[in-house]
Design an enzyme around this catalytic site. Structure first.
Site, PDB file in Angstrom:
ATOM      1  N   GLY A   1      39.580  78.928  58.733  1.00 62.60           N
ATOM      2  CA  GLY A   1      39.904  79.591  57.464  1.00 62.60           C
ATOM      3  C   GLY A   1      39.753  78.716  56.254  1.00 62.60           C
ATOM      4  O   GLY A   1      40.573  78.785  55.332  1.00 62.60           O
TER       5      GLY A   1
ATOM      6  N   ASN B   1      35.867  81.390  61.116  1.00 63.16           N
ATOM      7  CA  ASN B   1      35.772  81.901  59.753  1.00 63.16           C
ATOM      8  C   ASN B   1      34.822  83.102  59.754  1.00 63.16           C
ATOM      9  O   ASN B   1      33.685  82.964  60.225  1.00 63.16           O
ATOM     10  CB  ASN B   1      35.216  80.800  58.830  1.00 63.16           C
ATOM     11  CG  ASN B   1      35.349  81.170  57.371  1.00 63.16           C
ATOM     12  OD1 ASN B   1      35.311  82.355  57.008  1.00 63.16           O
ATOM     13  ND2 ASN B   1      35.556  80.178  56.530  1.00 63.16           N
ATOM     14  N   PRO B   2      35.259  84.270  59.240  1.00 63.93           N
ATOM     15  CA  PRO B   2      34.353  85.431  59.237  1.00 63.93           C
ATOM     16  C   PRO B   2      33.103  85.192  58.375  1.00 63.93           C
ATOM     17  O   PRO B   2      32.078  85.842  58.552  1.00 63.93           O
ATOM     18  CB  PRO B   2      35.196  86.557  58.637  1.00 63.93           C
ATOM     19  CG  PRO B   2      36.598  86.094  58.653  1.00 63.93           C
ATOM     20  CD  PRO B   2      36.568  84.608  58.680  1.00 63.93           C
TER      21      PRO B   2
ATOM     22  N   GLN C   1      45.385  72.310  54.509  1.00 64.71           N
ATOM     23  CA  GLN C   1      45.154  72.228  53.062  1.00 64.71           C
ATOM     24  C   GLN C   1      46.113  73.170  52.336  1.00 64.71           C
ATOM     25  O   GLN C   1      46.189  73.158  51.113  1.00 64.71           O
ATOM     26  CB  GLN C   1      43.721  72.626  52.710  1.00 64.71           C
ATOM     27  CG  GLN C   1      42.657  71.792  53.381  1.00 64.71           C
ATOM     28  CD  GLN C   1      41.271  72.366  53.162  1.00 64.71           C
ATOM     29  OE1 GLN C   1      40.624  72.113  52.155  1.00 64.71           O
ATOM     30  NE2 GLN C   1      40.817  73.174  54.103  1.00 64.71           N
ATOM     31  N   ASN C   2      46.793  74.012  53.122  1.00 62.07           N
ATOM     32  CA  ASN C   2      47.651  75.035  52.530  1.00 62.07           C
ATOM     33  C   ASN C   2      48.982  74.431  52.101  1.00 62.07           C
ATOM     34  O   ASN C   2      49.429  73.430  52.657  1.00 62.07           O
ATOM     35  CB  ASN C   2      47.884  76.182  53.539  1.00 62.07           C
ATOM     36  CG  ASN C   2      46.558  76.835  53.936  1.00 62.07           C
ATOM     37  OD1 ASN C   2      45.577  76.763  53.202  1.00 62.07           O
ATOM     38  ND2 ASN C   2      46.525  77.431  55.120  1.00 62.07           N
TER      39      ASN C   2
ATOM     40  N   ASP D   1      51.766  76.459  51.725  1.00 62.52           N
ATOM     41  CA  ASP D   1      52.717  77.573  51.869  1.00 62.52           C
ATOM     42  C   ASP D   1      53.803  77.337  52.921  1.00 62.52           C
ATOM     43  O   ASP D   1      54.708  78.156  53.070  1.00 62.52           O
ATOM     44  CB  ASP D   1      51.942  78.876  52.192  1.00 62.52           C
ATOM     45  CG  ASP D   1      51.039  78.737  53.425  1.00 62.52           C
ATOM     46  OD1 ASP D   1      49.942  79.334  53.438  1.00 62.52           O
ATOM     47  OD2 ASP D   1      51.429  78.028  54.383  1.00 62.52           O
TER      48      ASP D   1
ATOM     49  N   HIS E   1      47.585  68.782  50.915  1.00 58.37           N
ATOM     50  CA  HIS E   1      47.709  69.143  49.500  1.00 58.37           C
ATOM     51  C   HIS E   1      49.149  69.384  49.092  1.00 58.37           C
ATOM     52  O   HIS E   1      49.404  70.007  48.061  1.00 58.37           O
ATOM     53  CB  HIS E   1      46.841  70.381  49.201  1.00 58.37           C
ATOM     54  CG  HIS E   1      45.375  70.090  49.358  1.00 58.37           C
ATOM     55  ND1 HIS E   1      44.437  71.086  49.562  1.00 58.37           N
ATOM     56  CD2 HIS E   1      44.693  68.927  49.364  1.00 58.37           C
ATOM     57  CE1 HIS E   1      43.231  70.533  49.658  1.00 58.37           C
ATOM     58  NE2 HIS E   1      43.364  69.217  49.555  1.00 58.37           N
TER      59      HIS E   1
HETATM   60  P1  OAD Z   1      39.118  79.199  50.088  1.00 61.81           P
HETATM   61  O1  OAD Z   1      39.700  80.376  49.385  1.00 61.81           O
HETATM   62  O2  OAD Z   1      38.092  78.341  49.401  1.00 61.81           O
HETATM   63  O3  OAD Z   1      38.444  79.673  51.463  1.00 61.81           O
HETATM   64  C1  OAD Z   1      39.138  80.515  52.332  1.00 61.81           C
HETATM   65  C2  OAD Z   1      38.245  80.736  53.543  1.00 61.81           C
HETATM   66  O4  OAD Z   1      38.965  81.515  54.483  1.00 61.81           O
HETATM   67  C3  OAD Z   1      36.961  81.490  53.212  1.00 61.81           C
HETATM   68  O5  OAD Z   1      35.857  80.773  53.738  1.00 61.81           O
HETATM   69  C4  OAD Z   1      37.138  82.846  53.930  1.00 61.81           C
HETATM   70  O6  OAD Z   1      35.913  83.310  54.474  1.00 61.81           O
HETATM   71  C5  OAD Z   1      38.086  82.464  55.047  1.00 61.81           C
HETATM   72  N1  OAD Z   1      38.917  83.570  55.531  1.00 61.81           N
HETATM   73  C6  OAD Z   1      39.396  84.630  54.841  1.00 61.81           C
HETATM   74  N2  OAD Z   1      40.158  85.418  55.662  1.00 61.81           N
HETATM   75  C7  OAD Z   1      40.167  84.802  56.886  1.00 61.81           C
HETATM   76  C8  OAD Z   1      40.770  85.099  58.151  1.00 61.81           C
HETATM   77  N3  OAD Z   1      41.526  86.210  58.318  1.00 61.81           N
HETATM   78  N4  OAD Z   1      40.564  84.244  59.186  1.00 61.81           N
HETATM   79  C9  OAD Z   1      39.788  83.137  59.032  1.00 61.81           C
HETATM   80  N5  OAD Z   1      39.188  82.796  57.855  1.00 61.81           N
HETATM   81  C10 OAD Z   1      39.382  83.627  56.807  1.00 61.81           C
HETATM   82  O7  OAD Z   1      40.364  78.327  50.541  1.00 61.81           O
HETATM   83  P2  OAD Z   1      40.323  76.844  51.095  1.00 61.81           P
HETATM   84  O8  OAD Z   1      39.087  76.566  51.866  1.00 61.81           O
HETATM   85  O9  OAD Z   1      41.617  76.602  51.783  1.00 61.81           O
HETATM   86  O10 OAD Z   1      42.826  72.659  46.978  1.00 61.81           O
HETATM   87  O11 OAD Z   1      40.315  75.958  49.749  1.00 61.81           O
HETATM   88  C11 OAD Z   1      40.399  74.549  49.939  1.00 61.81           C
HETATM   89  C12 OAD Z   1      41.085  73.982  48.745  1.00 61.81           C
HETATM   90  O12 OAD Z   1      40.410  74.399  47.542  1.00 61.81           O
HETATM   91  C13 OAD Z   1      42.506  74.457  48.536  1.00 61.81           C
HETATM   92  O13 OAD Z   1      43.419  73.786  49.352  1.00 61.81           O
HETATM   93  C14 OAD Z   1      42.702  74.074  47.068  1.00 61.81           C
HETATM   94  C15 OAD Z   1      41.364  74.479  46.493  1.00 61.81           C
HETATM   95  O14 OAD Z   1      40.925  73.581  45.505  1.00 61.81           O
HETATM   96  C16 OAD Z   1      43.837  72.183  46.165  1.00 61.81           C
HETATM   97  O15 OAD Z   1      44.622  72.943  45.639  1.00 61.81           O
HETATM   98  C17 OAD Z   1      43.854  70.714  45.978  1.00 61.81           C
END
Ligand code: OAD
Length: 247
Positions: free
Chosen positions: A192, A218-219, A106-107, A109, A124
């Site tokens: 993540g 996921n933590p 979904q990233n 980057d 995305h």
């Molecule tokens: P989020 O910011 O919603 O979630 C990030 C997740 O990563 C959280 O559940 C954290 O607990 C977890 N996390 C943080 N540090 C971590 C680590 N070191 N190791 C493992 N997990 C960790 O981001 P996404 O779930 O990617 O969509 O968001 C999904 C989508 O929402 C994005 O792609 C974006 C947004 O709307 C679009 O832009 C279309």
């Protein structure tokens, strides 16, 4: 935890088709803020929903492209982390032993590709790719920071980041490839992601329905933590390394 990692490694060895889905947490250890981290600095007064939409771009193309360009520069200044490198090594391990590995993210980057992953499905889109608003032609911007906004091509066409904005559809061929890979997966990792944004999060439902061995890294808890076979409350780099060391 070691016993769980041993079991997961066993599932990898028994698998023919493996799918990994990543979210912003997989890039957190590279220093890239997760999507739901508060926006900082001059962007603190905006919410992503106010910047990452076609409407915001239509109303303020300069502001939206300046935000994306600052994110592009931020990403270019970061390095892939241990988790990205292990996922690329897992793909190599799988493909060289006659298995299939799909890297779905979904990233936006581009860090999976920079870490060496080859078969990356960017649900995305990517910050590193921009496209003409009229022509749709992809434009590779130079690495150096752009200073004029909105950003235009040499022919003067306004450019937008090749990312999916709220309210926009996912790239069809990419998403159907991710759907197909997930429906056939023997092992499905979700790493993540807060698993609240659809249709991407729907891939986890499909993996569960398809009977894949499902592993969440996921933590924090997510809506799927109680449904997956293995919910590992660990950060991505260390956890993925722990699995890979047992393959
Ligand atoms: P989020 O910011 O919603 O979630 C990030 C997740 O990563 C959280 O559940 C954290 O607990 C977890 N996390 C943080 N540090 C971590 C680590 N070191 N190791 C493992 N997990 C960790 O981001 P996404 O779930 O990617 O969509 O968001 C999904 C989508 O929402 C994005 O792609 C974006 C947004 O709307 C679009 O832009 C279309």
């Amino acid at each position: 935890m070691n016993k769980q990692l041993d079991q997961i490694a066993e599932h990898f060895r028994d698998a023919r088709r493996i799918v990994a889905l990543t979210g912003a947490g997989a890039s957190a250890e590279s220093g890239i803020p997760t999507f739901r981290d508060a926006l900082t600095g001059l962007w603190a007064r905006f919410r992503p929903e106010e910047l990452a939409t076609p409407e915001a771009f239509a109303a303020h193309p300069d502001r939206v492209t300046q935000w994306y360009e600052s994110r592009r520069q931020g990403v270019l200044a970061c390095q892939p982390n241990q988790g990205h490198s292990v996922l690329a090594a897992m793909e190599e391990w799988a493909e060289s032993s006659g298995r299939h590995f799909s890297m779905v993210t979904q990233n936006v980057d581009g860090l999976h590709q920079r870490a060496g992953s080859r078969n990356v499905l960017e649900l995305h889109g990517s910050l590193l790719r921009w496209r003409g608003c009229e022509s749709g032609n992809t434009v590779q911007l130079p690495k150096k920071a752009q200073t004029e906004f909105p950003i235009r091509s040499v022919s003067g066409e306004m450019l937008r980041p090749d990312v999916v904005w709220f309210g926009e559809a996912l790239p069809e061929t990419v998403f159907s490839a991710a759907l197909q890979a997930t429906a056939q997966a023997d092992v499905f990792l979700t790493i993540g992601t807060s698993s609240v944004v659809y249709p991407a999060a729907g891939l986890i439902d499909i993996a569960l329905e398809a009977g894949a061995v499902t592993i969440e890294i996921n933590p924090e808890e997510t809506p799927f933590s109680g449904r997956v076979d293995h919910a590992l409350a660990l950060s991505s780099g260390r956890c993925l390394q722990g699995i890979f060391d047992r393959l």
